[in-house]
Design a protein around this motif. Structure first.
Motif, PDB file in Angstrom:
ATOM      1  N   ALA A 187       0.826  -1.203   0.000  1.00 21.77           N
ATOM      2  CA  ALA A 187       0.000   0.000   0.000  1.00 21.77           C
ATOM      3  C   ALA A 187       0.867   1.263   0.000  1.00 21.77           C
ATOM      4  O   ALA A 187       0.551   2.237  -0.690  1.00 21.77           O
ATOM      5  N   ALA A 188       1.972   1.253   0.739  1.00 24.31           N
ATOM      6  CA  ALA A 188       2.854   2.426   0.781  1.00 24.31           C
ATOM      7  C   ALA A 188       3.531   2.663  -0.560  1.00 24.31           C
ATOM      8  O   ALA A 188       3.685   3.813  -0.993  1.00 24.31           O
TER       9      ALA A 188
ATOM     10  N   LEU B 124      -4.073   4.168  -6.348  1.00 25.17           N
ATOM     11  CA  LEU B 124      -4.385   3.946  -4.931  1.00 25.17           C
ATOM     12  C   LEU B 124      -5.361   2.788  -4.758  1.00 25.17           C
ATOM     13  O   LEU B 124      -5.198   1.948  -3.863  1.00 25.17           O
TER      14      LEU B 124
ATOM     15  N   HIS C  62       2.316   1.899  -3.531  1.00 23.43           N
ATOM     16  CA  HIS C  62       1.309   2.461  -4.426  1.00 23.43           C
ATOM     17  C   HIS C  62       0.986   3.911  -4.050  1.00 23.43           C
ATOM     18  O   HIS C  62       0.729   4.736  -4.930  1.00 23.43           O
ATOM     19  N   LEU C  63       1.004   4.211  -2.763  1.00 24.14           N
ATOM     20  CA  LEU C  63       0.754   5.582  -2.328  1.00 24.14           C
ATOM     21  C   LEU C  63       1.844   6.525  -2.826  1.00 24.14           C
ATOM     22  O   LEU C  63       1.553   7.648  -3.254  1.00 24.14           O
ATOM     23  N   CYS C  64       3.084   6.083  -2.804  1.00 23.10           N
ATOM     24  CA  CYS C  64       4.190   6.911  -3.303  1.00 23.10           C
ATOM     25  C   CYS C  64       4.056   7.183  -4.796  1.00 23.10           C
ATOM     26  O   CYS C  64       4.256   8.316  -5.248  1.00 23.10           O
TER      27      CYS C  64
ATOM     28  N   GLY D 258       1.238   9.534  -5.363  1.00 20.52           N
ATOM     29  CA  GLY D 258       1.620  10.888  -4.955  1.00 20.52           C
ATOM     30  C   GLY D 258       2.324  11.649  -6.068  1.00 20.52           C
ATOM     31  O   GLY D 258       2.154  12.867  -6.205  1.00 20.52           O
TER      32      GLY D 258
END
Length: 66
Positions: free
Chosen positions: A16-17, A53, A19-21, A24
């Motif tokens: 998840a992190a 996301l 994909h979040l990066c 972003g």
């Protein structure tokens, strides 16, 4: 399954992190488009960010079940 690197003990959070990066980056590019007055660029980049996301959350849920 060995994928060549270790993402730690909490793999779903790492997925998840990651994909979040990536999302972003697209949100940032969309904000630059908004500052230049390009509304189509803002909408498209925001849509890409939301889709990344969503894919990240789905992938994290799948890896959490394994």
């Amino acid at each position: 399954m060995n994928i060549g690197f270790d993402v730690g003990t909490n793999v779903p959070t790492g997925v998840a992190a990651a994909h979040l990066c990536v999302a972003g980056v697209f949100f940032y590019i969309g904000s630059l488009n908004a500052a230049d007055g390009e509304s189509l660029g803002l909408v498209l980049n925001a849509l890409i960010g939301v889709l990344i996301l969503t894919a990240g959350i789905a992938a994290a849920r799948i890896t959490a079940r394994r």
